[in-house]
Design a protein around this motif. Structure first.
Motif, PDB file in Angstrom:
ATOM      1  N   ILE A 128       5.624  -1.993  -2.483  1.00  0.00           N
ATOM      2  CA  ILE A 128       4.904  -2.019  -1.198  1.00  0.00           C
ATOM      3  C   ILE A 128       3.908  -0.871  -1.114  1.00  0.00           C
ATOM      4  O   ILE A 128       2.776  -1.050  -0.649  1.00  0.00           O
ATOM      5  CB  ILE A 128       5.907  -1.991  -0.028  1.00  0.00           C
ATOM      6  CG1 ILE A 128       6.684  -3.308   0.022  1.00  0.00           C
ATOM      7  CG2 ILE A 128       5.191  -1.751   1.298  1.00  0.00           C
ATOM      8  CD1 ILE A 128       7.822  -3.311   1.026  1.00  0.00           C
ATOM      9  N   SER A 129       4.288   0.304  -1.567  1.00  0.00           N
ATOM     10  CA  SER A 129       3.375   1.451  -1.491  1.00  0.00           C
ATOM     11  C   SER A 129       2.171   1.272  -2.411  1.00  0.00           C
ATOM     12  O   SER A 129       1.058   1.659  -2.058  1.00  0.00           O
ATOM     13  CB  SER A 129       4.110   2.744  -1.816  1.00  0.00           C
ATOM     14  OG  SER A 129       4.545   2.738  -3.159  1.00  0.00           O
ATOM     15  N   ILE A 130       2.381   0.668  -3.552  1.00  0.00           N
ATOM     16  CA  ILE A 130       1.251   0.409  -4.460  1.00  0.00           C
ATOM     17  C   ILE A 130       0.319  -0.630  -3.850  1.00  0.00           C
ATOM     18  O   ILE A 130      -0.912  -0.487  -3.924  1.00  0.00           O
ATOM     19  CB  ILE A 130       1.761  -0.018  -5.847  1.00  0.00           C
ATOM     20  CG1 ILE A 130       2.385   1.184  -6.551  1.00  0.00           C
ATOM     21  CG2 ILE A 130       0.637  -0.605  -6.688  1.00  0.00           C
ATOM     22  CD1 ILE A 130       3.063   0.858  -7.855  1.00  0.00           C
ATOM     23  N   ILE A 131       0.869  -1.649  -3.216  1.00  0.00           N
ATOM     24  CA  ILE A 131       0.033  -2.657  -2.567  1.00  0.00           C
ATOM     25  C   ILE A 131      -0.776  -2.046  -1.435  1.00  0.00           C
ATOM     26  O   ILE A 131      -1.974  -2.311  -1.286  1.00  0.00           O
ATOM     27  CB  ILE A 131       0.909  -3.835  -2.074  1.00  0.00           C
ATOM     28  CG1 ILE A 131       1.445  -4.616  -3.260  1.00  0.00           C
ATOM     29  CG2 ILE A 131       0.122  -4.745  -1.135  1.00  0.00           C
ATOM     30  CD1 ILE A 131       2.487  -5.658  -2.901  1.00  0.00           C
ATOM     31  N   VAL A 132      -0.149  -1.193  -0.629  1.00  0.00           N
ATOM     32  CA  VAL A 132      -0.865  -0.530   0.468  1.00  0.00           C
ATOM     33  C   VAL A 132      -1.959   0.379  -0.085  1.00  0.00           C
ATOM     34  O   VAL A 132      -3.078   0.420   0.453  1.00  0.00           O
ATOM     35  CB  VAL A 132       0.126   0.254   1.359  1.00  0.00           C
ATOM     36  CG1 VAL A 132      -0.606   1.166   2.332  1.00  0.00           C
ATOM     37  CG2 VAL A 132       1.037  -0.695   2.100  1.00  0.00           C
ATOM     38  N   ALA A 133      -1.684   1.101  -1.151  1.00  0.00           N
ATOM     39  CA  ALA A 133      -2.693   1.975  -1.754  1.00  0.00           C
ATOM     40  C   ALA A 133      -3.869   1.165  -2.284  1.00  0.00           C
ATOM     41  O   ALA A 133      -5.034   1.567  -2.125  1.00  0.00           O
ATOM     42  CB  ALA A 133      -2.065   2.799  -2.872  1.00  0.00           C
ATOM     43  N   ILE A 134      -3.600   0.030  -2.880  1.00  0.00           N
ATOM     44  CA  ILE A 134      -4.680  -0.820  -3.388  1.00  0.00           C
ATOM     45  C   ILE A 134      -5.520  -1.365  -2.242  1.00  0.00           C
ATOM     46  O   ILE A 134      -6.758  -1.415  -2.337  1.00  0.00           O
ATOM     47  CB  ILE A 134      -4.101  -1.952  -4.262  1.00  0.00           C
ATOM     48  CG1 ILE A 134      -3.575  -1.372  -5.571  1.00  0.00           C
ATOM     49  CG2 ILE A 134      -5.133  -3.025  -4.546  1.00  0.00           C
ATOM     50  CD1 ILE A 134      -2.795  -2.354  -6.431  1.00  0.00           C
ATOM     51  N   VAL A 135      -4.874  -1.745  -1.140  1.00  0.00           N
ATOM     52  CA  VAL A 135      -5.616  -2.249   0.024  1.00  0.00           C
ATOM     53  C   VAL A 135      -6.542  -1.167   0.580  1.00  0.00           C
ATOM     54  O   VAL A 135      -7.714  -1.431   0.877  1.00  0.00           O
ATOM     55  CB  VAL A 135      -4.639  -2.761   1.102  1.00  0.00           C
ATOM     56  CG1 VAL A 135      -5.355  -2.996   2.427  1.00  0.00           C
ATOM     57  CG2 VAL A 135      -3.949  -4.028   0.633  1.00  0.00           C
ATOM     58  N   PHE A 136      -6.044   0.053   0.725  1.00  0.00           N
ATOM     59  CA  PHE A 136      -6.894   1.139   1.224  1.00  0.00           C
ATOM     60  C   PHE A 136      -8.018   1.473   0.245  1.00  0.00           C
ATOM     61  O   PHE A 136      -9.137   1.770   0.658  1.00  0.00           O
ATOM     62  CB  PHE A 136      -6.063   2.389   1.524  1.00  0.00           C
ATOM     63  CG  PHE A 136      -5.374   2.333   2.844  1.00  0.00           C
ATOM     64  CD1 PHE A 136      -6.094   2.354   4.029  1.00  0.00           C
ATOM     65  CD2 PHE A 136      -4.000   2.248   2.920  1.00  0.00           C
ATOM     66  CE1 PHE A 136      -5.461   2.308   5.264  1.00  0.00           C
ATOM     67  CE2 PHE A 136      -3.349   2.199   4.138  1.00  0.00           C
ATOM     68  CZ  PHE A 136      -4.077   2.215   5.305  1.00  0.00           C
TER      69      PHE A 136
ATOM     70  N   MET B 276      19.241   0.788  -5.936  1.00  0.00           N
ATOM     71  CA  MET B 276      18.152   0.955  -6.878  1.00  0.00           C
ATOM     72  C   MET B 276      17.054  -0.079  -6.632  1.00  0.00           C
ATOM     73  O   MET B 276      15.893   0.209  -6.849  1.00  0.00           O
ATOM     74  CB  MET B 276      18.709   0.839  -8.298  1.00  0.00           C
ATOM     75  CG  MET B 276      17.748   1.233  -9.351  1.00  0.00           C
ATOM     76  SD  MET B 276      17.506   3.003  -9.282  1.00  0.00           S
ATOM     77  CE  MET B 276      16.494   3.202 -10.687  1.00  0.00           C
ATOM     78  N   SER B 277      17.439  -1.250  -6.170  1.00  0.00           N
ATOM     79  CA  SER B 277      16.443  -2.290  -5.926  1.00  0.00           C
ATOM     80  C   SER B 277      15.546  -1.925  -4.738  1.00  0.00           C
ATOM     81  O   SER B 277      14.398  -2.373  -4.666  1.00  0.00           O
ATOM     82  CB  SER B 277      17.128  -3.636  -5.679  1.00  0.00           C
ATOM     83  OG  SER B 277      17.916  -3.584  -4.514  1.00  0.00           O
ATOM     84  N   VAL B 278      16.061  -1.111  -3.811  1.00  0.00           N
ATOM     85  CA  VAL B 278      15.251  -0.679  -2.669  1.00  0.00           C
ATOM     86  C   VAL B 278      14.089   0.186  -3.151  1.00  0.00           C
ATOM     87  O   VAL B 278      12.978   0.097  -2.632  1.00  0.00           O
ATOM     88  CB  VAL B 278      16.125   0.082  -1.649  1.00  0.00           C
ATOM     89  CG1 VAL B 278      15.277   0.665  -0.543  1.00  0.00           C
ATOM     90  CG2 VAL B 278      17.204  -0.823  -1.092  1.00  0.00           C
ATOM     91  N   ILE B 279      14.323   1.008  -4.140  1.00  0.00           N
ATOM     92  CA  ILE B 279      13.254   1.854  -4.687  1.00  0.00           C
ATOM     93  C   ILE B 279      12.157   0.996  -5.296  1.00  0.00           C
ATOM     94  O   ILE B 279      10.968   1.271  -5.105  1.00  0.00           O
ATOM     95  CB  ILE B 279      13.836   2.834  -5.729  1.00  0.00           C
ATOM     96  CG1 ILE B 279      14.754   3.823  -5.026  1.00  0.00           C
ATOM     97  CG2 ILE B 279      12.710   3.562  -6.451  1.00  0.00           C
ATOM     98  CD1 ILE B 279      15.466   4.761  -5.966  1.00  0.00           C
ATOM     99  N   TYR B 280      12.514  -0.051  -5.983  1.00  0.00           N
ATOM    100  CA  TYR B 280      11.517  -0.944  -6.570  1.00  0.00           C
ATOM    101  C   TYR B 280      10.710  -1.656  -5.479  1.00  0.00           C
ATOM    102  O   TYR B 280       9.490  -1.806  -5.596  1.00  0.00           O
ATOM    103  CB  TYR B 280      12.179  -1.969  -7.487  1.00  0.00           C
ATOM    104  CG  TYR B 280      12.799  -1.359  -8.727  1.00  0.00           C
ATOM    105  CD1 TYR B 280      12.114  -0.435  -9.500  1.00  0.00           C
ATOM    106  CD2 TYR B 280      14.082  -1.723  -9.115  1.00  0.00           C
ATOM    107  CE1 TYR B 280      12.679   0.120 -10.623  1.00  0.00           C
ATOM    108  CE2 TYR B 280      14.666  -1.170 -10.244  1.00  0.00           C
ATOM    109  CZ  TYR B 280      13.950  -0.249 -10.998  1.00  0.00           C
ATOM    110  OH  TYR B 280      14.517   0.293 -12.115  1.00  0.00           O
ATOM    111  N   ILE B 281      11.382  -2.054  -4.428  1.00  0.00           N
ATOM    112  CA  ILE B 281      10.678  -2.727  -3.331  1.00  0.00           C
ATOM    113  C   ILE B 281       9.723  -1.753  -2.640  1.00  0.00           C
ATOM    114  O   ILE B 281       8.562  -2.089  -2.382  1.00  0.00           O
ATOM    115  CB  ILE B 281      11.700  -3.305  -2.318  1.00  0.00           C
ATOM    116  CG1 ILE B 281      12.485  -4.438  -2.969  1.00  0.00           C
ATOM    117  CG2 ILE B 281      10.998  -3.793  -1.059  1.00  0.00           C
ATOM    118  CD1 ILE B 281      13.661  -4.920  -2.134  1.00  0.00           C
ATOM    119  N   LEU B 282      10.180  -0.555  -2.347  1.00  0.00           N
ATOM    120  CA  LEU B 282       9.325   0.432  -1.691  1.00  0.00           C
ATOM    121  C   LEU B 282       8.161   0.860  -2.575  1.00  0.00           C
ATOM    122  O   LEU B 282       7.045   1.067  -2.095  1.00  0.00           O
ATOM    123  CB  LEU B 282      10.142   1.646  -1.274  1.00  0.00           C
ATOM    124  CG  LEU B 282      11.124   1.433  -0.130  1.00  0.00           C
ATOM    125  CD1 LEU B 282      11.953   2.687   0.105  1.00  0.00           C
ATOM    126  CD2 LEU B 282      10.389   1.022   1.123  1.00  0.00           C
TER     127      LEU B 282
END
Length: 64
Positions: A10-18, A1-7
């Motif tokens: 990371i995906s939210i950070i990448v979306a914010i960068v773009f 379950m912790s892997v889902i939180y990490i992913l």
């Protein structure tokens, strides 16, 4: 379950960068080309027309 939180993080950070990169490019005028879209179809027609003229000239030369 912790892997889902990490992913998810990371995906939210990448979306914010773009998104920030997009906003910066819009403010710098990257997408402010008002001339090319209005004449783009004219260039396409000329290129197709020139190609057809060249082929018809070649076929007429071969026949005569």
């Amino acid at each position: 379950m912790s892997v889902i939180y990490i992913l998810l993080t990371i995906s939210i950070i990448v979306a914010i960068v773009f998104f920030v990169a997009f906003i910066v490019s819009v403010r710098n005028g990257q997408f402010d080309d008002t001339y090319t879209p209005s004449i783009r179809m004219l260039f396409d027609d000329e290129l197709v027309g020139e190609g057809k003229k060249k082929t018809t000239i070649l076929t007429k030369d071969k026949q005569s």
